[in-house]
Design an enzyme around this catalytic site. Structure first.
Site, PDB file in Angstrom:
ATOM      1  N   LYS A  72     -44.270  38.076 -21.460  1.00 33.74           N
ATOM      2  CA  LYS A  72     -43.950  39.549 -22.185  1.00 33.74           C
ATOM      3  C   LYS A  72     -42.568  39.295 -23.001  1.00 33.74           C
ATOM      4  CE  LYS A  72     -43.342  44.644 -21.249  1.00 33.74           C
ATOM      5  NZ  LYS A  72     -43.262  45.581 -20.006  1.00 33.74           N
ATOM      6  N   SER A 147     -46.569  49.459 -21.170  1.00 35.80           N
ATOM      7  CA  SER A 147     -45.883  48.824 -22.157  1.00 35.80           C
ATOM      8  C   SER A 147     -46.423  47.081 -22.611  1.00 35.80           C
ATOM      9  CB  SER A 147     -44.560  49.015 -22.187  1.00 35.80           C
ATOM     10  OG  SER A 147     -44.034  48.290 -20.938  1.00 35.80           O
ATOM     11  N   SER A 171     -46.036  49.944 -16.223  1.00 34.33           N
ATOM     12  CA  SER A 171     -46.297  48.853 -17.365  1.00 34.33           C
ATOM     13  C   SER A 171     -47.091  47.791 -17.256  1.00 34.33           C
ATOM     14  CB  SER A 171     -45.025  48.754 -18.115  1.00 34.33           C
ATOM     15  OG  SER A 171     -44.718  49.667 -18.825  1.00 34.33           O
TER      16      SER A 171
HETATM   17  N1  GLN Z   1     -45.386  54.303 -19.578  1.00 30.80           N
HETATM   18  C1  GLN Z   1     -44.159  54.434 -18.793  1.00 30.80           C
HETATM   19  C2  GLN Z   1     -42.901  54.612 -19.803  1.00 30.80           C
HETATM   20  O1  GLN Z   1     -43.291  54.934 -21.103  1.00 30.80           O
HETATM   21  C3  GLN Z   1     -43.729  53.295 -18.135  1.00 30.80           C
HETATM   22  C4  GLN Z   1     -43.249  51.994 -19.006  1.00 30.80           C
HETATM   23  C5  GLN Z   1     -42.649  50.755 -17.990  1.00 30.80           C
HETATM   24  O2  GLN Z   1     -43.462  50.732 -17.105  1.00 30.80           O
HETATM   25  N2  GLN Z   1     -42.018  50.052 -18.730  1.00 30.80           N
HETATM   26  O3  GLN Z   1     -41.428  54.748 -19.669  1.00 30.80           O
END
Ligand code: GLN
Length: 481
Positions: A72, A147, A171
Protein backbone atom coordinates in the site's frame (compact mmCIF):
# COMPACT_ATOMS: atom_id res chain seq x y z
CA UNK A 1 -2.93 -22.64 -14.32
CA UNK A 2 -0.90 -19.43 -14.54
CA UNK A 3 1.76 -18.62 -11.99
CA UNK A 4 0.06 -15.41 -10.82
CA UNK A 5 -3.03 -17.27 -9.61
CA UNK A 6 -0.99 -19.14 -6.98
CA UNK A 7 -1.01 -18.48 -3.26
CA UNK A 8 2.29 -17.76 -1.51
CA UNK A 9 2.47 -21.33 -0.20
CA UNK A 10 1.84 -22.74 -3.69
CA UNK A 11 4.40 -20.41 -5.26
CA UNK A 12 6.98 -21.49 -2.70
CA UNK A 13 6.28 -25.14 -3.53
CA UNK A 14 6.99 -24.32 -7.20
CA UNK A 15 10.24 -22.62 -6.25
CA UNK A 16 11.33 -25.59 -4.17
CA UNK A 17 10.51 -28.16 -6.83
CA UNK A 18 12.26 -26.05 -9.46
CA UNK A 19 9.05 -25.72 -11.50
CA UNK A 20 9.30 -21.93 -11.33
CA UNK A 21 11.86 -19.36 -10.24
CA UNK A 22 11.50 -15.99 -8.50
CA UNK A 23 12.47 -14.26 -11.78
CA UNK A 24 9.66 -16.10 -13.55
CA UNK A 25 7.27 -14.98 -10.82
CA UNK A 26 8.28 -11.35 -11.45
CA UNK A 27 7.94 -11.83 -15.23
CA UNK A 28 4.48 -13.33 -14.81
CA UNK A 29 3.36 -10.47 -12.59
CA UNK A 30 4.73 -7.87 -14.97
CA UNK A 31 2.82 -9.44 -17.88
CA UNK A 32 -0.39 -9.78 -15.89
CA UNK A 33 -0.22 -6.19 -14.66
CA UNK A 34 0.58 -4.87 -18.15
CA UNK A 35 -2.47 -6.70 -19.50
CA UNK A 36 -4.91 -5.81 -16.72
CA UNK A 37 -3.98 -2.87 -14.59
CA UNK A 38 -4.98 -0.29 -17.18
CA UNK A 39 -8.53 -1.39 -16.41
CA UNK A 40 -8.22 -2.06 -12.66
CA UNK A 41 -5.79 0.67 -11.61
CA UNK A 42 -4.71 -1.10 -8.46
CA UNK A 43 -1.13 0.17 -8.74
CA UNK A 44 0.18 3.72 -8.49
CA UNK A 45 3.75 2.70 -9.30
CA UNK A 46 5.88 -0.42 -9.66
CA UNK A 47 9.53 -1.11 -10.14
CA UNK A 48 10.23 -4.34 -11.98
CA UNK A 49 13.88 -3.57 -12.68
CA UNK A 50 14.71 -3.52 -8.96
CA UNK A 51 12.39 -6.46 -8.31
CA UNK A 52 14.04 -8.56 -11.02
CA UNK A 53 17.52 -7.78 -9.67
CA UNK A 54 16.37 -8.95 -6.22
CA UNK A 55 14.70 -12.04 -7.73
CA UNK A 56 17.91 -13.03 -9.49
CA UNK A 57 19.73 -13.41 -6.21
CA UNK A 58 16.77 -14.53 -4.11
CA UNK A 59 17.42 -17.17 -1.46
CA UNK A 60 14.40 -19.45 -1.62
CA UNK A 61 15.34 -21.15 1.63
CA UNK A 62 14.27 -18.01 3.54
CA UNK A 63 10.72 -17.85 4.98
CA UNK A 64 9.45 -15.72 2.05
CA UNK A 65 12.46 -16.16 -0.24
CA UNK A 66 11.76 -14.75 -3.72
CA UNK A 67 8.09 -14.00 -3.01
CA UNK A 68 6.97 -10.64 -4.53
CA UNK A 69 4.70 -8.56 -2.27
CA UNK A 70 2.67 -5.47 -3.26
CA UNK A 71 2.67 -2.59 -0.78
CA UNK A 72 0.00 0.00 0.00
CA UNK A 73 1.39 3.39 -0.98
CA UNK A 74 1.42 4.60 2.58
CA UNK A 75 4.35 2.44 3.73
CA UNK A 76 7.87 3.70 3.03
CA UNK A 77 10.12 1.65 0.77
CA UNK A 78 13.56 3.22 0.44
CA UNK A 79 14.20 4.88 -2.92
CA UNK A 80 10.59 4.56 -4.08
CA UNK A 81 7.80 7.10 -4.26
CA UNK A 82 5.33 7.09 -1.35
CA UNK A 83 2.35 9.30 -2.11
CA UNK A 84 -0.42 8.22 0.31
CA UNK A 85 -2.47 8.86 -2.87
CA UNK A 86 -2.16 12.58 -2.15
CA UNK A 87 -0.99 15.41 -4.35
CA UNK A 88 0.82 16.81 -1.34
CA UNK A 89 3.35 13.94 -1.52
CA UNK A 90 3.76 13.93 -5.28
CA UNK A 91 7.48 13.85 -6.04
CA UNK A 92 8.46 12.53 -2.59
CA UNK A 93 10.92 9.61 -2.49
CA UNK A 94 11.24 7.53 0.68
CA UNK A 95 14.60 7.85 2.39
CA UNK A 96 14.25 4.69 4.48
CA UNK A 97 12.48 1.34 4.73
CA UNK A 98 9.53 0.94 7.09
CA UNK A 99 10.20 -1.80 9.66
CA UNK A 100 7.73 -4.13 7.92
CA UNK A 101 9.71 -3.66 4.70
CA UNK A 102 13.06 -4.40 6.42
CA UNK A 103 11.45 -7.51 7.90
CA UNK A 104 10.08 -8.59 4.53
CA UNK A 105 13.51 -8.11 2.96
CA UNK A 106 15.23 -10.05 5.74
CA UNK A 107 12.77 -12.90 5.07
CA UNK A 108 13.68 -12.82 1.37
CA UNK A 109 10.46 -11.21 0.07
CA UNK A 110 10.52 -8.71 -2.78
CA UNK A 111 8.46 -5.51 -2.45
CA UNK A 112 7.74 -4.55 -6.05
CA UNK A 113 4.74 -2.24 -6.46
CA UNK A 114 2.72 0.43 -4.71
CA UNK A 115 -1.02 0.05 -4.36
CA UNK A 116 -3.67 2.72 -4.68
CA UNK A 117 -5.70 3.86 -1.66
CA UNK A 118 -7.97 6.59 -0.40
CA UNK A 119 -5.87 9.70 0.22
CA UNK A 120 -4.05 9.24 3.56
CA UNK A 121 -6.13 6.07 4.08
CA UNK A 122 -9.28 8.12 4.65
CA UNK A 123 -12.22 6.47 2.97
CA UNK A 124 -14.00 3.21 2.23
CA UNK A 125 -13.98 3.07 -1.56
CA UNK A 126 -10.56 4.22 -2.88
CA UNK A 127 -12.44 6.99 -4.68
CA UNK A 128 -10.63 9.56 -2.51
CA UNK A 129 -7.32 8.80 -4.24
CA UNK A 130 -5.93 11.94 -5.88
CA UNK A 131 -4.78 9.70 -8.74
CA UNK A 132 -8.06 8.11 -9.80
CA UNK A 133 -10.17 5.31 -8.40
CA UNK A 134 -9.45 1.54 -8.39
CA UNK A 135 -12.02 -0.75 -10.04
CA UNK A 136 -13.46 -3.80 -8.29
CA UNK A 137 -12.18 -6.81 -10.30
CA UNK A 138 -15.63 -8.46 -10.08
CA UNK A 139 -17.38 -5.46 -11.65
CA UNK A 140 -15.43 -2.48 -12.89
CA UNK A 141 -18.35 -0.13 -12.27
CA UNK A 142 -18.08 -0.86 -8.54
CA UNK A 143 -15.59 0.15 -5.84
CA UNK A 144 -13.07 -2.27 -4.32
CA UNK A 145 -13.69 -0.87 -0.84
CA UNK A 146 -11.11 1.15 1.00
CA UNK A 147 -8.96 2.56 2.07
CA UNK A 148 -6.62 -0.26 0.95
CA UNK A 149 -8.69 -0.85 -2.20
CA UNK A 150 -5.66 -1.17 -4.47
CA UNK A 151 -4.09 -3.87 -2.28
CA UNK A 152 -7.34 -5.87 -2.23
CA UNK A 153 -8.01 -5.49 -5.95
CA UNK A 154 -4.53 -6.60 -7.07
CA UNK A 155 -4.66 -9.72 -4.90
CA UNK A 156 -8.19 -10.59 -6.10
CA UNK A 157 -7.21 -9.99 -9.74
CA UNK A 158 -4.06 -12.13 -9.46
CA UNK A 159 -1.94 -9.05 -10.09
CA UNK A 160 -0.13 -9.88 -6.83
CA UNK A 161 0.42 -12.99 -4.72
CA UNK A 162 -0.19 -10.94 -1.59
CA UNK A 163 -0.11 -7.34 -0.43
CA UNK A 164 0.32 -5.25 2.69
CA UNK A 165 -2.31 -2.73 3.74
CA UNK A 166 -3.17 -0.71 6.82
CA UNK A 167 -6.34 -0.80 8.88
CA UNK A 168 -7.46 2.11 11.05
CA UNK A 169 -11.20 1.46 11.02
CA UNK A 170 -11.58 -1.42 8.59
CA UNK A 171 -9.29 -0.56 5.69
CA UNK A 172 -7.94 -4.10 5.36
CA UNK A 173 -11.03 -6.15 6.22
CA UNK A 174 -13.68 -4.18 4.31
CA UNK A 175 -11.85 -4.12 0.93
CA UNK A 176 -10.89 -7.79 1.41
CA UNK A 177 -14.61 -8.56 1.80
CA UNK A 178 -15.63 -6.51 -1.23
CA UNK A 179 -12.93 -8.04 -3.46
CA UNK A 180 -13.12 -11.62 -2.21
CA UNK A 181 -9.76 -12.15 -0.53
CA UNK A 182 -8.45 -12.67 2.99
CA UNK A 183 -7.56 -9.56 5.02
CA UNK A 184 -6.11 -9.64 8.52
CA UNK A 185 -5.81 -6.76 10.97
CA UNK A 186 -3.40 -7.94 13.66
CA UNK A 187 -3.75 -6.91 17.31
CA UNK A 188 -2.77 -3.29 18.00
CA UNK A 189 0.90 -3.41 18.95
CA UNK A 190 1.61 -6.67 17.10
CA UNK A 191 3.22 -5.04 14.04
CA UNK A 192 5.50 -2.00 14.04
CA UNK A 193 4.14 1.10 12.31
CA UNK A 194 7.56 2.70 11.95
CA UNK A 195 7.58 3.96 8.36
CA UNK A 196 3.80 3.85 7.96
CA UNK A 197 2.44 7.32 7.17
CA UNK A 198 0.33 7.85 10.28
CA UNK A 199 -3.40 8.49 10.05
CA UNK A 200 -4.73 7.81 13.58
CA UNK A 201 -1.93 6.48 15.74
CA UNK A 202 -4.02 4.81 18.43
CA UNK A 203 -5.86 2.77 15.77
CA UNK A 204 -3.52 2.18 12.79
CA UNK A 205 -2.19 -1.32 12.22
CA UNK A 206 -0.44 -2.91 9.23
CA UNK A 207 -1.60 -6.29 7.99
CA UNK A 208 -1.73 -8.69 5.02
CA UNK A 209 -4.07 -9.25 2.07
CA UNK A 210 -3.78 -12.80 0.80
CA UNK A 211 -5.54 -15.49 -1.21
CA UNK A 212 -5.62 -17.92 1.69
CA UNK A 213 -5.71 -17.90 5.48
CA UNK A 214 -2.41 -19.77 5.62
CA UNK A 215 -0.71 -17.04 3.61
CA UNK A 216 -2.05 -14.41 6.02
CA UNK A 217 -0.30 -16.34 8.80
CA UNK A 218 2.94 -16.66 6.82
CA UNK A 219 3.09 -12.90 6.24
CA UNK A 220 2.10 -12.07 9.80
CA UNK A 221 4.89 -14.27 11.13
CA UNK A 222 7.39 -12.19 9.18
CA UNK A 223 6.12 -8.68 9.97
CA UNK A 224 5.14 -9.15 13.64
CA UNK A 225 7.22 -8.29 16.67
CA UNK A 226 8.47 -5.61 19.01
CA UNK A 227 10.37 -2.78 17.34
CA UNK A 228 12.26 -0.16 19.33
CA UNK A 229 11.42 2.37 16.59
CA UNK A 230 7.69 2.11 17.45
CA UNK A 231 6.98 2.45 21.16
CA UNK A 232 3.42 1.12 20.64
CA UNK A 233 4.69 -2.20 19.33
CA UNK A 234 4.51 -4.47 22.34
CA UNK A 235 6.99 -6.94 23.67
CA UNK A 236 4.61 -9.89 23.47
CA UNK A 237 6.18 -13.16 22.29
CA UNK A 238 5.50 -13.69 18.58
CA UNK A 239 3.65 -16.98 18.34
CA UNK A 240 3.61 -18.82 15.02
CA UNK A 241 0.35 -17.60 13.49
CA UNK A 242 0.07 -20.82 11.44
CA UNK A 243 0.70 -23.13 14.40
CA UNK A 244 -2.93 -24.17 14.92
CA UNK A 245 -3.99 -24.47 11.27
CA UNK A 246 -5.70 -27.77 10.60
CA UNK A 247 -6.75 -28.39 14.21
CA UNK A 248 -10.44 -29.15 14.57
CA UNK A 249 -12.98 -26.83 16.12
CA UNK A 250 -14.24 -29.05 18.95
CA UNK A 251 -14.74 -26.91 22.01
CA UNK A 252 -14.41 -23.65 20.06
CA UNK A 253 -17.12 -21.11 20.89
CA UNK A 254 -18.12 -18.36 18.50
CA UNK A 255 -20.30 -15.41 19.48
CA UNK A 256 -22.86 -13.79 17.21
CA UNK A 257 -23.26 -10.25 18.53
CA UNK A 258 -26.93 -9.36 18.44
CA UNK A 259 -26.08 -5.72 17.64
CA UNK A 260 -24.39 -6.81 14.37
CA UNK A 261 -27.34 -8.69 12.90
CA UNK A 262 -29.62 -5.75 12.39
CA UNK A 263 -32.18 -4.61 9.87
CA UNK A 264 -30.54 -2.59 7.15
CA UNK A 265 -27.91 -5.19 6.27
CA UNK A 266 -28.17 -6.46 2.73
CA UNK A 267 -30.32 -9.64 2.93
CA UNK A 268 -27.84 -11.65 0.85
CA UNK A 269 -25.00 -10.67 3.21
CA UNK A 270 -27.13 -11.53 6.23
CA UNK A 271 -28.01 -14.93 4.74
CA UNK A 272 -24.40 -15.75 3.79
CA UNK A 273 -23.05 -14.90 7.25
CA UNK A 274 -25.82 -16.86 8.98
CA UNK A 275 -25.02 -19.79 6.69
CA UNK A 276 -21.37 -19.48 7.73
CA UNK A 277 -22.48 -19.75 11.38
CA UNK A 278 -24.44 -22.93 10.57
CA UNK A 279 -21.41 -24.28 8.76
CA UNK A 280 -19.30 -23.65 11.85
CA UNK A 281 -21.76 -25.68 13.89
CA UNK A 282 -21.37 -28.54 11.43
CA UNK A 283 -17.61 -28.30 12.01
CA UNK A 284 -18.10 -28.80 15.73
CA UNK A 285 -17.98 -25.19 16.94
CA UNK A 286 -20.61 -23.90 19.31
CA UNK A 287 -22.42 -20.71 18.31
CA UNK A 288 -23.84 -18.53 21.07
CA UNK A 289 -25.39 -15.10 21.10
CA UNK A 290 -23.33 -12.35 22.73
CA UNK A 291 -23.93 -8.68 23.25
CA UNK A 292 -21.65 -5.74 22.51
CA UNK A 293 -23.99 -3.12 23.95
CA UNK A 294 -22.06 0.03 23.01
CA UNK A 295 -21.82 -0.88 19.32
CA UNK A 296 -24.16 1.90 18.21
CA UNK A 297 -21.65 4.52 19.37
CA UNK A 298 -18.62 3.04 17.61
CA UNK A 299 -18.84 5.04 14.39
CA UNK A 300 -19.31 8.37 16.22
CA UNK A 301 -16.48 7.65 18.64
CA UNK A 302 -14.21 6.65 15.78
CA UNK A 303 -14.86 9.82 13.78
CA UNK A 304 -13.97 11.96 16.80
CA UNK A 305 -10.80 10.07 17.79
CA UNK A 306 -9.54 9.31 14.27
CA UNK A 307 -10.00 12.87 13.03
CA UNK A 308 -8.43 14.34 16.18
CA UNK A 309 -5.35 12.17 15.73
CA UNK A 310 -5.27 12.84 11.98
CA UNK A 311 -5.33 16.59 12.51
CA UNK A 312 -2.18 16.28 14.61
CA UNK A 313 -0.45 13.71 12.37
CA UNK A 314 -1.05 15.65 9.17
CA UNK A 315 0.33 18.91 10.60
CA UNK A 316 3.75 17.83 9.33
CA UNK A 317 2.69 18.27 5.70
CA UNK A 318 3.36 21.98 5.54
CA UNK A 319 5.28 22.43 2.30
CA UNK A 320 8.62 22.57 4.13
CA UNK A 321 9.84 19.02 4.54
CA UNK A 322 7.95 16.88 2.08
CA UNK A 323 6.38 17.03 -1.33
CA UNK A 324 4.32 19.88 -2.70
CA UNK A 325 5.26 23.50 -1.92
CA UNK A 326 3.15 26.45 -3.07
CA UNK A 327 5.08 29.15 -4.90
CA UNK A 328 4.95 32.32 -2.82
CA UNK A 329 7.33 34.68 -1.01
CA UNK A 330 5.33 34.79 2.22
CA UNK A 331 6.01 32.00 4.77
CA UNK A 332 2.54 31.80 6.36
CA UNK A 333 0.90 31.92 2.97
CA UNK A 334 3.25 29.17 1.81
CA UNK A 335 2.07 26.86 4.64
CA UNK A 336 -1.58 27.62 4.01
CA UNK A 337 -1.48 27.38 0.25
CA UNK A 338 0.67 24.23 0.19
CA UNK A 339 -1.96 22.51 2.32
CA UNK A 340 -4.90 24.01 0.45
CA UNK A 341 -3.46 22.89 -2.89
CA UNK A 342 -2.07 19.56 -1.71
CA UNK A 343 -4.88 17.97 0.32
CA UNK A 344 -8.11 16.66 -1.19
CA UNK A 345 -11.61 17.43 0.18
CA UNK A 346 -12.01 14.42 2.50
CA UNK A 347 -8.62 15.02 4.14
CA UNK A 348 -9.47 18.69 4.67
CA UNK A 349 -12.86 17.75 6.13
CA UNK A 350 -11.14 15.48 8.66
CA UNK A 351 -8.43 17.96 9.61
CA UNK A 352 -11.09 20.60 10.23
CA UNK A 353 -13.28 18.22 12.25
CA UNK A 354 -10.28 16.93 14.23
CA UNK A 355 -9.05 20.42 15.01
CA UNK A 356 -12.54 21.34 16.17
CA UNK A 357 -12.96 18.39 18.58
CA UNK A 358 -9.55 19.13 20.12
CA UNK A 359 -10.07 22.86 20.49
CA UNK A 360 -10.49 24.39 23.92
CA UNK A 361 -14.10 24.45 25.00
CA UNK A 362 -14.95 21.41 22.84
CA UNK A 363 -12.22 19.03 23.96
CA UNK A 364 -14.12 17.76 27.01
CA UNK A 365 -17.43 17.49 25.20
CA UNK A 366 -16.11 15.57 22.21
CA UNK A 367 -12.60 14.17 22.47
CA UNK A 368 -12.56 13.30 26.16
CA UNK A 369 -16.06 11.87 26.03
CA UNK A 370 -15.19 9.80 22.98
CA UNK A 371 -12.22 8.35 24.86
CA UNK A 372 -14.53 7.32 27.72
CA UNK A 373 -16.99 5.64 25.38
CA UNK A 374 -14.05 3.93 23.69
CA UNK A 375 -13.22 2.33 27.04
CA UNK A 376 -16.81 1.06 27.29
CA UNK A 377 -16.54 -0.43 23.79
CA UNK A 378 -13.29 -2.13 24.72
CA UNK A 379 -14.90 -3.54 27.88
CA UNK A 380 -17.75 -4.95 25.77
CA UNK A 381 -15.18 -7.07 23.95
CA UNK A 382 -13.37 -8.09 27.12
CA UNK A 383 -16.67 -9.35 28.53
CA UNK A 384 -17.65 -11.14 25.33
CA UNK A 385 -14.26 -12.86 25.22
CA UNK A 386 -14.90 -14.31 28.68
CA UNK A 387 -17.58 -16.37 26.94
CA UNK A 388 -16.26 -17.00 23.41
CA UNK A 389 -13.05 -17.58 21.48
CA UNK A 390 -14.03 -15.26 18.65
CA UNK A 391 -16.88 -13.12 17.41
CA UNK A 392 -18.50 -13.84 14.06
CA UNK A 393 -20.35 -11.16 12.06
CA UNK A 394 -20.52 -9.56 8.62
CA UNK A 395 -17.45 -7.57 7.53
CA UNK A 396 -19.46 -5.07 5.51
CA UNK A 397 -23.23 -4.45 5.60
CA UNK A 398 -23.39 -4.88 1.83
CA UNK A 399 -21.40 -6.09 -1.17
CA UNK A 400 -19.40 -3.66 -3.33
CA UNK A 401 -21.38 -0.54 -4.17
CA UNK A 402 -21.30 1.44 -7.41
CA UNK A 403 -18.61 4.05 -7.87
CA UNK A 404 -20.10 7.49 -7.31
CA UNK A 405 -22.96 6.15 -5.15
CA UNK A 406 -21.55 7.48 -1.88
CA UNK A 407 -18.84 9.90 -2.88
CA UNK A 408 -20.86 13.04 -2.22
CA UNK A 409 -22.38 11.80 1.04
CA UNK A 410 -19.65 11.40 3.71
CA UNK A 411 -22.11 10.09 6.33
CA UNK A 412 -23.24 7.28 4.04
CA UNK A 413 -19.62 6.46 3.25
CA UNK A 414 -18.71 6.36 6.97
CA UNK A 415 -21.34 3.66 7.55
CA UNK A 416 -19.44 1.25 5.28
CA UNK A 417 -17.23 0.51 8.32
CA UNK A 418 -19.98 0.05 10.84
CA UNK A 419 -18.91 -3.57 11.55
CA UNK A 420 -15.13 -3.13 11.41
CA UNK A 421 -14.48 0.00 13.47
CA UNK A 422 -15.14 -1.40 16.97
CA UNK A 423 -12.32 -3.94 16.54
CA UNK A 424 -9.85 -1.06 16.07
CA UNK A 425 -11.28 0.87 19.02
CA UNK A 426 -10.89 -2.27 21.15
CA UNK A 427 -7.39 -2.87 19.76
CA UNK A 428 -7.92 -6.53 19.02
CA UNK A 429 -7.36 -8.65 15.90
CA UNK A 430 -9.87 -9.37 13.12
CA UNK A 431 -9.93 -11.16 9.82
CA UNK A 432 -12.28 -11.10 6.84
CA UNK A 433 -12.58 -14.11 4.55
CA UNK A 434 -14.82 -14.99 1.60
CA UNK A 435 -18.11 -16.67 2.56
CA UNK A 436 -20.19 -16.60 -0.61
CA UNK A 437 -21.61 -14.35 -3.29
CA UNK A 438 -24.46 -11.93 -3.75
CA UNK A 439 -26.06 -11.52 -7.14
CA UNK A 440 -26.82 -7.88 -7.82
CA UNK A 441 -27.97 -6.65 -11.25
CA UNK A 442 -26.87 -10.01 -12.64
CA UNK A 443 -23.28 -9.69 -11.33
CA UNK A 444 -21.71 -11.97 -8.73
CA UNK A 445 -20.13 -10.00 -5.92
CA UNK A 446 -18.12 -11.53 -3.08
CA UNK A 447 -19.32 -11.45 0.53
CA UNK A 448 -16.98 -11.50 3.51
CA UNK A 449 -17.46 -12.93 7.00
CA UNK A 450 -15.53 -11.28 9.79
CA UNK A 451 -14.04 -13.09 12.76
CA UNK A 452 -12.83 -10.91 15.61
CA UNK A 453 -10.35 -12.67 17.87
CA UNK A 454 -9.02 -12.19 21.37
CA UNK A 455 -6.05 -9.83 21.66
CA UNK A 456 -2.75 -11.54 20.71
CA UNK A 457 -4.57 -14.74 19.66
CA UNK A 458 -3.95 -14.45 15.92
CA UNK A 459 -3.05 -18.15 15.77
CA UNK A 460 -6.43 -19.15 17.24
CA UNK A 461 -8.23 -16.68 14.96
CA UNK A 462 -6.56 -18.09 11.85
CA UNK A 463 -7.23 -21.67 12.98
CA UNK A 464 -10.95 -20.82 13.12
CA UNK A 465 -10.84 -19.00 9.76
CA UNK A 466 -8.85 -21.78 8.09
CA UNK A 467 -11.26 -24.53 9.13
CA UNK A 468 -14.08 -22.66 7.39
CA UNK A 469 -12.03 -21.77 4.33
CA UNK A 470 -10.79 -25.30 3.75
CA UNK A 471 -14.20 -26.91 4.17
CA UNK A 472 -16.03 -24.46 1.88
CA UNK A 473 -13.58 -23.42 -0.83
CA UNK A 474 -15.03 -19.93 -1.49
CA UNK A 475 -11.48 -18.59 -1.63
CA UNK A 476 -10.84 -20.47 -4.86
CA UNK A 477 -13.35 -18.39 -6.83
CA UNK A 478 -11.81 -15.74 -9.06
CA UNK A 479 -13.30 -12.94 -11.14
CA UNK A 480 -13.49 -13.65 -14.89
CA UNK A 481 -11.00 -11.16 -16.28
N1 GLN B 1 -13.09 3.94 6.20
C1 GLN B 1 -12.57 4.37 7.45
C2 GLN B 1 -12.17 5.82 7.36
O1 GLN B 1 -12.48 6.41 6.38
C3 GLN B 1 -11.39 3.52 7.84
C4 GLN B 1 -10.17 3.86 7.10
C5 GLN B 1 -8.98 3.04 7.50
O2 GLN B 1 -9.11 2.01 8.15
N2 GLN B 1 -7.82 3.55 7.15
O3 GLN B 1 -11.58 6.38 8.22
Amino acid sequence: MSLTSLSIAELQAQFRSGAASPVEAIDALEARIAALDGRIHGYLSRDFATARALAEKADISLPLGGVPIAIKDVINVKGEPCTAASKILLGYTSTYDATVISKLRAAGAIPFGRCNLDEFAMGSSTENSAFGRTMNPWDFSRVPGGSSGGSAAVVAADEAFAALGSDTGGSIRQPAALCGCVGLKPTYGRVSRFGLIAFASSLDQIGPFTKTVRDAGLLTNVIAGRDTMDSTSLDVPVEDATALLGQDLKGVKLGMPREYFISGIDPQVDAAVRAACKHYESLGAEIVEVSLPHTEHAVSVYYVIATAEASANLARFDGVRYGHRAQTENLLEMYARSRAEGFGPEVKRRIILGTYVLSSGYYDAYYLRAQKVRTLIRQDFTKAFEQVDAIICPTSPEPAFKAGDRSDDPMKMYLADIFTIACNLAGTCGVSLPCGFATTDGVRLPIGVQLIGQPWKEARLLQIAHAYEQSTGWHKERPAL
